[in-house]
Design a protein around this motif. Structure first.
Motif, mmCIF file in Angstrom:
data_model
loop_
_atom_site.group_PDB
_atom_site.id
_atom_site.type_symbol
_atom_site.label_atom_id
_atom_site.label_comp_id
_atom_site.label_asym_id
_atom_site.label_seq_id
_atom_site.Cartn_x
_atom_site.Cartn_y
_atom_site.Cartn_z
ATOM 1 N N PHE A 1 0.887 -1.160 0.000
ATOM 2 C CA PHE A 1 0.000 0.000 0.000
ATOM 3 C C PHE A 1 0.925 1.210 0.000
ATOM 4 C CE2 PHE A 1 -2.812 -3.274 1.036
ATOM 5 C CZ PHE A 1 -4.132 -2.833 1.090
ATOM 6 N N ASN A 2 1.047 1.894 -1.129
ATOM 7 C CA ASN A 2 2.138 2.846 -1.345
ATOM 8 C C ASN A 2 3.455 2.086 -1.132
ATOM 9 O OD1 ASN A 2 0.433 4.917 -2.048
ATOM 10 N ND2 ASN A 2 0.512 5.938 -0.074
ATOM 11 N N ASN A 3 4.260 2.506 -0.158
ATOM 12 C CA ASN A 3 5.523 1.819 0.092
ATOM 13 C C ASN A 3 5.472 0.915 1.315
ATOM 14 O OD1 ASN A 3 6.925 3.092 -2.081
ATOM 15 N ND2 ASN A 3 7.069 4.955 -0.849
ATOM 16 N N THR A 4 4.269 0.773 1.914
ATOM 17 C CA THR A 4 4.122 -0.020 3.131
ATOM 18 C C THR A 4 3.690 -1.441 2.785
ATOM 19 O OG1 THR A 4 3.505 1.977 4.352
ATOM 20 C CG2 THR A 4 3.043 -0.133 5.398
ATOM 21 N N LYS A 5 4.436 -2.406 3.275
ATOM 22 C CA LYS A 5 4.179 -3.799 2.922
ATOM 23 C C LYS A 5 3.015 -4.367 3.721
ATOM 24 C CE LYS A 5 6.712 -8.130 2.174
ATOM 25 N NZ LYS A 5 8.011 -8.818 2.386
ATOM 26 N N ALA A 6 2.105 -5.070 3.034
ATOM 27 C CA ALA A 6 0.975 -5.735 3.678
ATOM 28 C C ALA A 6 1.304 -7.205 3.919
ATOM 29 C CB ALA A 6 -0.263 -5.615 2.791
ATOM 30 N N SER A 7 0.609 -7.827 4.854
ATOM 31 C CA SER A 7 0.757 -9.260 5.091
ATOM 32 C C SER A 7 -0.120 -10.021 4.108
ATOM 33 C CB SER A 7 0.340 -9.612 6.523
ATOM 34 O OG SER A 7 1.183 -8.987 7.459
ATOM 35 N N LEU B 1 -0.912 2.623 8.692
ATOM 36 C CA LEU B 1 -0.410 3.919 8.249
ATOM 37 C C LEU B 1 0.348 3.852 6.925
ATOM 38 C CD1 LEU B 1 0.809 5.309 11.691
ATOM 39 C CD2 LEU B 1 -1.310 5.857 10.503
ATOM 40 N N PRO B 2 -0.335 3.527 5.836
ATOM 41 C CA PRO B 2 0.359 3.430 4.547
ATOM 42 C C PRO B 2 0.619 4.763 3.867
ATOM 43 C CG PRO B 2 -1.958 2.931 4.257
ATOM 44 C CD PRO B 2 -1.756 3.130 5.731
ATOM 45 N N GLY B 3 0.154 5.859 4.468
ATOM 46 C CA GLY B 3 0.369 7.164 3.851
ATOM 47 C C GLY B 3 -0.866 7.664 3.124
ATOM 48 N N ASP B 4 -0.715 8.791 2.496
ATOM 49 C CA ASP B 4 -1.845 9.472 1.862
ATOM 50 C C ASP B 4 -2.233 8.779 0.554
ATOM 51 O OD1 ASP B 4 -3.651 11.769 1.867
ATOM 52 O OD2 ASP B 4 -2.544 12.412 0.097
ATOM 53 N N ASP B 5 -3.563 8.599 0.344
ATOM 54 C CA ASP B 5 -4.103 8.121 -0.927
ATOM 55 C C ASP B 5 -3.386 6.852 -1.399
ATOM 56 O OD1 ASP B 5 -5.912 8.401 -3.031
ATOM 57 O OD2 ASP B 5 -4.448 9.418 -4.302
ATOM 58 N N PRO B 6 -3.389 5.780 -0.591
ATOM 59 C CA PRO B 6 -2.560 4.613 -0.910
ATOM 60 C C PRO B 6 -2.994 3.878 -2.175
ATOM 61 C CG PRO B 6 -3.961 4.167 0.979
ATOM 62 C CD PRO B 6 -4.098 5.618 0.687
ATOM 63 N N ARG B 7 -2.020 3.552 -3.016
ATOM 64 C CA ARG B 7 -2.209 2.716 -4.199
ATOM 65 C C ARG B 7 -1.708 1.314 -3.863
ATOM 66 N NH1 ARG B 7 -2.200 5.710 -8.922
ATOM 67 N NH2 ARG B 7 -2.697 3.739 -9.972
ATOM 68 N N ILE B 8 -2.443 0.303 -4.298
ATOM 69 C CA ILE B 8 -2.117 -1.083 -3.980
ATOM 70 C C ILE B 8 -1.341 -1.700 -5.143
ATOM 71 C CG2 ILE B 8 -3.024 -3.341 -3.344
ATOM 72 C CD1 ILE B 8 -5.540 -1.931 -2.337
ATOM 73 N N SER B 9 -0.169 -2.238 -4.836
ATOM 74 C CA SER B 9 0.664 -2.900 -5.838
ATOM 75 C C SER B 9 0.835 -4.363 -5.473
ATOM 76 C CB SER B 9 2.040 -2.238 -5.928
ATOM 77 O OG SER B 9 1.930 -0.865 -6.256
ATOM 78 N N ASP C 1 8.332 6.239 14.264
ATOM 79 C CA ASP C 1 8.094 4.812 14.435
ATOM 80 C C ASP C 1 9.058 4.054 13.523
ATOM 81 O OD1 ASP C 1 7.030 4.832 11.840
ATOM 82 O OD2 ASP C 1 4.947 4.646 12.491
ATOM 83 N N ASN C 2 8.996 2.736 13.572
ATOM 84 C CA ASN C 2 9.972 1.931 12.831
ATOM 85 C C ASN C 2 9.756 1.972 11.324
ATOM 86 O OD1 ASN C 2 11.361 1.148 15.132
ATOM 87 N ND2 ASN C 2 10.070 -0.640 15.463
ATOM 88 N N ASP C 3 8.595 2.476 10.879
ATOM 89 C CA ASP C 3 8.318 2.581 9.446
ATOM 90 C C ASP C 3 8.740 3.919 8.862
ATOM 91 O OD1 ASP C 3 7.159 0.018 9.285
ATOM 92 O OD2 ASP C 3 5.257 0.789 10.041
ATOM 93 N N GLY C 4 9.285 4.805 9.714
ATOM 94 C CA GLY C 4 9.736 6.103 9.223
ATOM 95 C C GLY C 4 8.693 7.191 9.280
ATOM 96 N N ASN C 5 7.565 6.962 9.981
ATOM 97 C CA ASN C 5 6.588 8.026 10.198
ATOM 98 C C ASN C 5 7.025 8.875 11.381
ATOM 99 O OD1 ASN C 5 4.544 7.061 8.221
ATOM 100 N ND2 ASN C 5 4.374 5.327 9.620
ATOM 101 N N MET C 6 7.015 10.198 11.210
ATOM 102 C CA MET C 6 7.409 11.105 12.276
ATOM 103 C C MET C 6 6.171 11.629 13.010
ATOM 104 S SD MET C 6 9.037 14.948 12.051
ATOM 105 C CE MET C 6 10.422 14.498 11.022
ATOM 106 N N SER D 1 4.122 11.407 7.389
ATOM 107 C CA SER D 1 4.256 10.034 6.911
ATOM 108 C C SER D 1 5.603 9.833 6.234
ATOM 109 C CB SER D 1 3.122 9.692 5.940
ATOM 110 O OG SER D 1 3.257 10.448 4.741
ATOM 111 N N ALA D 2 5.937 8.567 5.992
ATOM 112 C CA ALA D 2 7.211 8.249 5.349
ATOM 113 C C ALA D 2 7.311 8.851 3.959
ATOM 114 C CB ALA D 2 7.393 6.735 5.289
ATOM 115 N N ASP D 3 6.154 9.142 3.332
ATOM 116 C CA ASP D 3 6.172 9.805 2.024
ATOM 117 C C ASP D 3 5.878 11.296 2.139
ATOM 118 O OD1 ASP D 3 3.568 9.389 2.750
ATOM 119 O OD2 ASP D 3 2.921 8.542 0.839
ATOM 120 N N ASN D 4 6.125 11.862 3.366
ATOM 121 C CA ASN D 4 6.133 13.313 3.604
ATOM 122 C C ASN D 4 4.770 13.983 3.413
ATOM 123 O OD1 ASN D 4 8.851 13.524 4.365
ATOM 124 N ND2 ASN D 4 9.514 13.571 2.233
ATOM 125 N N ILE D 5 3.735 13.348 3.947
ATOM 126 C CA ILE D 5 2.406 13.954 4.004
ATOM 127 C C ILE D 5 2.073 14.202 5.470
ATOM 128 C CG2 ILE D 5 -0.041 13.718 3.463
ATOM 129 C CD1 ILE D 5 1.731 13.997 1.010
#
Length: 452
Positions: A81-87, A103-111, A376-381, A395-399
């Motif tokens: 989900f964006n750059n966040t890995k799902a299980s 917390l996958p970030g803003d407007d998450p796209r699923i890859s 946090d460990n995912d890089g969210n401030m 967020s890790a993608d700066n949102i």
């Protein structure tokens, strides 16, 4: 590989009756029925994506991703989900069963990634942040009193956590100064070092923990060479350490601006980093105590300092309204420790101009006296936005989003993100599960924010 028609019909019939009886998308047995046949991903053919359901939800929700050529081995399938890995739980070859990440970030796209093939769904997933604020300890009395969580009084400014879940708090108001340990598991608040204001044995602000060793370190604000360590193997008994600067370095630190409010451990190189008010950043070897100045940055007192564990060579700093040049006031800046005096240097990340409020991309965002920051460990401030009385997340993608509290409205109230209230939040810390602890300074309480 094509399935024989008879087997396919049997699977369809089993799926139909299972889904009809359950009347629930998530209890549908289609995945279980189809995964009895092992289907390999064909690397000579692309994967395809058709749809996913549900189209919105929150962390730990189940999601079904439809398409083709996935294969049935979940260990060979990656979903982001964006750059966040799902299980990934299972796959039928044409449907993946996964769990929405936190917390996958803003407007998450699923890859979906299988082997060397990667595809992204056309539509975004609507992620709903769910947050809950509770009170850990404190009753609003602005002083320090040790004891059980229900009876203790806290007036903390800065927080830090170790890997065992111990909360460490520094305070410097209410007549005493010190550092305390707060344990939810043991239901107790215990001072590690405490002195009356006139003595200032340890004048502490920001705290740092090496989560491998558990050692807590605090800088003495007003003495250039002094810091204190607290080792859990010694029951956190305070030890004064005097760092060793070269004569040239120690003399270069302006006496009137010698104040070092923070010290931060970087797992990237195993060193500690502190910053003086005159803008000098020092690197300290925690074993030898050898220290050297590695950067000269802008003048100004600090509100916060933190290392991003996802990129532990980046040191983030929030500066006071007295910063000079003025472009660094009341903002979030970063220093790349790999080349601290290089071309990247010390740079501001959010929009210029403090005393404001604006969510959105970090380069456009505004804060109002941002104080402590932690990751946090995912890089969210997470930012204690003191002047806006709320907790913000980068967020890790700066949102930038507001995750708890109501911007511009102070008060004290536990609950969800809409109804919760803070008053002058000052310190933050994040545990390995991503739970955020807040030193709610104006309310003289320690609060806990759980985000999913």
């Amino acid at each position: 590989m094509k399935k024989p028609m008879g087997i396919h019909f049997k699977i369809f019939r089993t799926t139909f009756w299972s889904c009809l009886i359950s009347l629930s998308l998530y209890s549908c047995k289609e995945d279980a029925a189809e995964t009895t046949l092992e289907i390999q991903h064909d690397p000579n053919k692309p994967i395809s994506l058709t749809s996913f359901h549900p189209v919105e939800g929150g962390a730990r929700d189940k999601i079904l991703l439809d398409g083709s050529n996935f294969g049935t081995d979940p260990s060979k399938i990656k979903v982001y989900f964006n750059n966040t890995k799902a299980s990934v739980v299972s796959s039928s070859g044409e449907r993946i069963y996964a769990i929405v990440p936190r917390l996958p970030g803003d407007d998450p796209r699923i890859s979906v990634v299988v082997g060397k093939d990667s595809m992204t769904y056309d539509n975004s997933f609507l992620y709903n942040i769910q947050a809950q604020v509770s009170t850990v300890t404190g009753n609003g009395e602005k002083r320090f009193t040790a004891g059980p969580l229900s009876a203790a009084e806290v007036y903390g400014k800065y927080l830090e956590l170790d890997a065992e879940g111990n909360i460490f708090m520094s305070w410097r108001d209410g007549g005493t100064f010190g550092v305390a340990r707060i344990s939810e598991r043991q239901n107790v608040v215990t001072p590690l070092i405490e002195a009356v204001a006139a003595e200032r044995v340890l004048f502490a602000n920001g705290l740092t923990v090496d989560r491998e060793t558990g050692i807590l370190t605090a800088a003495h604000e007003s003495v250039k060479e002094v810091m204190f360590t607290f080792d859990p193997r010694e029951a956190w008994y305070p030890r004064q350490k005097n760092v060793k600067f070269s004569p040239a370095d120690v003399n270069s630190i302006v006496d009137g601006d010698r104040y070092k409010n923070f010290i931060t451990f970087s797992p990237w190189d195993g060193n500690l980093y502190t910053r003086f008010r005159d803008g000098k950043v020092a690197q300290i070897n925690p074993n030898t105590l050898e220290a050297k100045i590695v950067h000269q940055g802008p003048y100004g007192s600090q509100y916060g300092q933190a290392i991003n564990p996802a990129k532990p060579w980046l040191l983030y700093i929030t500066l006071h309204s007295n910063a000079n040049p003025t472009e660094f006031r009341q903002g979030i800046s970063v220093l790349d420790l790999r080349d601290p005096d290089g071309t990247g240097g010390f740079k501001r990340l959010n929009a210029p101009g403090g005393s404001g409020f604006r969510d959105g991309p970090l380069e456009d965002a505004l804060f109002n006296y941002p104080k402590d920051i932690k990751f946090d460990n995912d890089g969210n401030m997470f930012v204690a936005d003191y002047g806006n009385h709320c907790i913000r997340m980068v967020s890790a993608d700066n949102i930038v989003t507001t995750v708890a509290g109501q911007p511009g409205k102070s008060g004290y109230k536990d609950g969800g993100p809409i109804e919760s209230l803070f008053k002058d939040p000052w310190g933050v810390a994040v545990n390995d599960d991503g739970d955020i602890y807040v030193a709610d300074w104006g309310n003289a309480r320690i609060r806990k924010l759980v985000i999913e």
